[in-house]
Design a protein around this motif. Structure first.
Motif: not given
Length: 670
Positions: A340-345, A350-352, A357-358, A384-387
């Protein structure tokens, strides 16, 4: 885990230490002395090994050797290390230790010379020879830095003085000459002006001395570079041997200090610890073969916790253990936070562009910071960046929204404009899900609340299991099932309200309710009956059952005052609504990016203000700042949703990590 005692003849303690270290299975408990057993003493050679280990670690630290980055070409035998240990320690002291000491002395000399330069440079700027700045019998001379010119204050005391002043690195360098009788008064005035004295060296020619010092510094730096190259050559040649010796000495130190964790009598020793139950039979067999007895004991206290997670999930143990270490019988929440942490992040950022960059920054920093903690944290950053990239593609955002409702043309308010158009050609130029559009906001708000309800219910379900395992079914029902039923009642009220205001209708999940009271409260509004729906009707029995179970659980513990604690149900309502931050944090980032793009493009637009450089700076600084906020805020808020809204339903923590005696060797053969 099973609790065992290991008992044997005292003379076999050394052999047993070797075997225990090699097996790397037993988590040894701290011993408690008794009438017949005392804590043992370390091996006589422990101090010698300790000094050698400190020496080796200092060499490895200076050479910046990272064992995790070195793949050994071969493994050393312990006998091989033992045979050449003294010779190698002496060799490394000469090749590395003496050079390190030399480099330190060079640094000290350079610092001393630099300090001399710092004294001479301002004196050179004054232009007065050193011999004229000291050695007077009837005059007091003050040479140093001041924050303001003291000449006017001097004149109020006497006119028999001379002041020479010049600027040097934003300060004022002065040389003051005055009769000795006025010396103390002049010193007081100088101190009021922030006086810092400069010691005047015995130098005939400032220019020549500066040149001499600079040449000496250059010579020392050149020699330093040469010695550093020599040390680097030793590092390349001896890296594996250095790490193998450090590994050997660390293992020896572990074994030599084992008696400090063991109880000994005149003829025997005993140590107590925990090991995995599946390894018990093999462990007993090997100990029996060594002439040592192993006995399974009744558990006393809490066994240590062995965290066992798949490789990808293991990174998130960092976040779990920051909150607390699971008790032995508790559910390890790491897998849930890993999901859930990466999904919530990603939902919030929510930006390509920002997500890319992350991801890139995290991958780069993984090459810089090699410690286990940093590696795990940066792996989380990659996930988190990939999500964020995935959700960015769904939302249609790349450094801000590509499509913005209203009068604005997309290409006029986005600095990469038409470059993104091909991403959405299959969807008629629109995002898959637009969280900026009015309906998108409503849908996402409702979705976050549903996520909150589901997550809190899931947390209580996990709590039910934990309490059941530790205390039994009755306590689990009264402590956790009651709250599951209570939160379901709250959920029905929330769904009933959403139904009456037309959320289900707008989502195509139900009929149009028409003009009905959103919250049908009897006696407070006319026609409240029209607002009753199936969700409100389902809420009433759920809340009644919850209250009965709650009273049954709290009144025996708290008395009649326990009923007042029922107000805690409102806390869970607040925590459900807290999940709306998944929408709010994301929208704040979206609109900050929109404003940055709008201002930047207006500055760049030839038809508009047309200051391209300023516009580019606004875009760069604005998006860097928004990226920093986009990392910190979603990260912290996602952690908060787990630590406060989720973990508190089932996770107590307070356990101890399973840390078996021994170590996995990378450079030495077992």
């Amino acid at each position: 885990m099973v609790r065992v005692s290991v008992v044997g003849p005292r003379e076999k303690l050394g052999e047993t230490a070797d075997l225990l270290h090699r097996l790397n299975l037993v988590h040894i408990e701290e011993p408690e002395e008794s009438e017949y057993f005392r804590i043992g003493e370390p091996h006589p050679d422990a101090s010698v090994v300790s000094r050698a280990l400190v020496q080796m670690r200092s060499f490895i630290s200076h050479l910046k050797l990272d064992p995790s980055r070195i793949v050994p070409r071969r493994k050393f035998r312990e006998s091989e290390i033992e045979a050449q240990l003294k010779e190698k320690l002496d060799e490394y002291q000469q090749l590395i230790g003496e050079r390190i000491e030399y480099l330190r002395s060079v640094d000290e000399k350079i610092a001393s010379l630099q300090e001399q330069l710092n004294q001479i440079e301002p004196l050179k700027r004054l232009g007065i020879p050193a011999r004229l700045l000291k050695g007077y019998k009837t005059l007091r001379v003050f040479v140093g830095f001041v924050k303001e010119n003291p000449t006017e204050k001097f004149a109020q005391v006497t006119s028999d003085f001379e002041v020479f002043a010049t600027e040097y690195e934003k300060e004022l360098v002065v040389a003051v000459f005055v009769k000795a009788e006025y010396g103390d008064e002049f010193l007081r005035i100088l101190q009021e002006c922030g006086y810092r004295e400069i010691q005047v060296p015995d130098v005939e020619d400032f220019e020549a001395k500066i040149s001499e010092i600079e040449k000496e510094i250059e010579s020392l730096k050149s020699r330093k570079e040469q010695v550093e190259k020599e040390i680097e050559e030793v590092k390349v040649k001896e890296a594996e041997t250095l790490l193998a010796i450090e590994e050997y000495l660390s293992s020896q130190m572990d074994k030599y200090e084992l008696p400090l964790r063991t109880l000994v009598s005149k003829y025997s020793f005993v140590l107590v610890g925990y090991l995995p139950a599946k390894a018990l039979n093999e462990f007993k067999a090997k100990m029996d073969a060594n002439g040592v007895a192993v006995e399974v004991l009744d558990e006393e206290g809490e066994p240590p916790t062995k965290l066992s997670n798949p490789a990808g999930v293991r990174n998130f143990e960092l976040l779990t253990t920051t909150f607390g270490i699971p008790k032995y019988k508790e559910i390890d929440p790491t897998v849930f936070i890993a999901i859930f942490f990466p999904i919530f992040f990603g939902m919030m950022l929510g930006d390509i562009g920002y997500g890319l960059l992350v991801t890139v920054i995290s991958l780069y920093l993984k090459r810089v910071f090699k410690t286990e903690g940093w590696q795990r944290m940066l792996n989380i950053g990659v996930y988190a960046g990939v999500m964020s990239i995935i959700f960015g593609f769904i939302y249609g955002e790349c450094f801000g929204p590509f499509i913005v409702p209203g009068e604005y043309e997309p290409y006029q308010i986005h600095f990469i404009g038409s470059q993104l158009e091909h991403l959405y050609e299959f969807h008629h130029g629109h995002p898959i899900f637009d969280r900026v559009e009015e309906m998108g906001v409503k849908i996402l708000l409702f979705a976050t609340i549903v996520i909150g309800i589901a997550k809190i219910l899931f947390g209580f379900a996990l709590g039910f299991y934990n309490v059941y395992v530790e205390h039994g079914l009755k306590d689990a029902i009264l402590e956790k099932l009651s709250w599951i039923i209570g939160v379901l009642g709250l959920a029905m009220i929330i769904f009933g309200f959403a139904y009456n205001v037309g959320v289900f209708y707008q989502l195509g999940m139900g009929p149009n309710p028409g003009d009905v009271p959103p919250l049908p409260l009897p006696g407070l509004m006319e026609g409240w009956q029209a607002g009753l729906n199936v969700y409100y009707l389902a809420a009433l029995p759920l809340l009644v059952v919850w209250f009965i179970l709650f009273v049954m659980g709290e009144v025996p513990k708290m008395g009649a005052m326990g009923v007042i604690l029922a107000v805690e149900l409102l806390t869970w309502f607040g925590q459900i609504m807290s999940y709306a931050r998944l929408l709010a944090i994301g929208l704040s980032s979206v609109y900050i990016a929109f404003v940055i793009n709008f201002i930047g493009m207006k500055l760049i637009d030839p038809v508009g203000i047309s200051i391209p450089i300023v516009g580019a700076i606004v875009l760069l600084i604005g998006h860097v700042g928004n990226l920093i906020l986009g990392i910190l805020d979603p990260g912290l808020q996602s952690l908060r949703l787990h630590y406060v809204e989720f973990f508190t339903k089932f996770f107590e923590g307070g356990g101890r990590l399973y840390e078996p005696f021994g170590r996995i060797k990378r450079f030495i053969e077992e």
